[in-house]
Design a protein around this motif. Structure first.
Motif, short mmCIF file in Angstrom:
data_model
loop_
_atom_site.label_atom_id
_atom_site.label_comp_id
_atom_site.label_asym_id
_atom_site.label_seq_id
_atom_site.Cartn_x
_atom_site.Cartn_y
_atom_site.Cartn_z
N ALA A 11 0.37 -0.02 -6.88
CA ALA A 11 0.47 1.23 -5.72
C ALA A 11 1.88 1.40 -5.33
O ALA A 11 2.41 2.60 -5.30
CB ALA A 11 -0.35 0.91 -4.50
N ALA A 44 1.19 4.02 1.18
CA ALA A 44 0.73 3.68 -0.03
C ALA A 44 0.28 1.81 -0.17
O ALA A 44 -0.51 1.62 -0.57
CB ALA A 44 1.46 4.09 -1.33
N THR A 45 1.51 1.41 0.35
CA THR A 45 1.40 -0.08 0.49
C THR A 45 0.71 -0.49 1.38
O THR A 45 -0.21 -1.27 1.38
CB THR A 45 3.05 -0.67 0.60
N ALA A 48 -2.83 0.03 0.19
CA ALA A 48 -3.19 -1.00 -1.03
C ALA A 48 -3.73 -2.29 -0.30
O ALA A 48 -4.40 -2.83 -0.82
CB ALA A 48 -2.05 -0.89 -1.91
N SER A 93 -0.55 9.70 -0.83
CA SER A 93 -0.53 8.25 -1.20
C SER A 93 -1.98 7.61 -1.07
O SER A 93 -2.25 6.65 -1.73
CB SER A 93 0.15 7.67 0.27
N VAL A 97 -3.78 5.67 -3.95
CA VAL A 97 -4.45 4.33 -3.62
C VAL A 97 -6.04 4.25 -3.88
O VAL A 97 -6.53 3.10 -4.43
CB VAL A 97 -4.21 3.70 -2.27
#
Length: 120
Positions: A11, A44-45, A48, A93, A97
């Motif tokens: 991701a 996104a992080t 994820a 994002s 994901v």
């Protein structure tokens, strides 16, 4: 755990690659962002990590989705309200994901049922 690590790395890596190499930000004049921020690597992080936790959570299948339902929108809202990203950045994002999570889900071990089933 490997599925979660791969999901988070994919991701973040995909978000950085899309932002820096593939997608461009249109010039919107004085009110536009100078740098390309689509998709948001931070969101996104965070998304994820949340999806990886949900996929790897071993107990309480019904309760584990509450984590995603609370954490991901909070990260999106914080990024937009803090003027770090546009709403389109965080939506992109989350969609990224979501697609990666759907690809990773079959490789995660299924969680045991919440309640044991009776015999017969």
């Amino acid at each position: 755990p490997v599925v979660g690590l791969v999901l988070v790395a994919a991701a973040a890596g995909c978000a950085v690659y899309l932002r820096d190499a593939v997608l461009t930000r249109p010039d919107l004049g004085d009110f536009g962002y100078v740098a390309n921020t689509f998709p948001s690597v931070n969101v996104a992080t965070t998304a994820a990590l949340t999806v990886a936790g949900v996929l790897l959570w071993r107990r309480g299948a019904r309760r584990r989705w509450w984590a995603a339902a609370l954490l991901v929108p909070m990260a999106c809202l914080a990024s937009v309200l803090g003027h770090a990203h546009r709403p389109s950045d965080v939506v992109g994002s989350v969609l990224l994901v979501g697609a990666l999570g759907a690809l990773a889900a079959p490789f995660a071990r299924p969680a045991p049922p919440d309640e044991p089933r009776g015999m017969g």
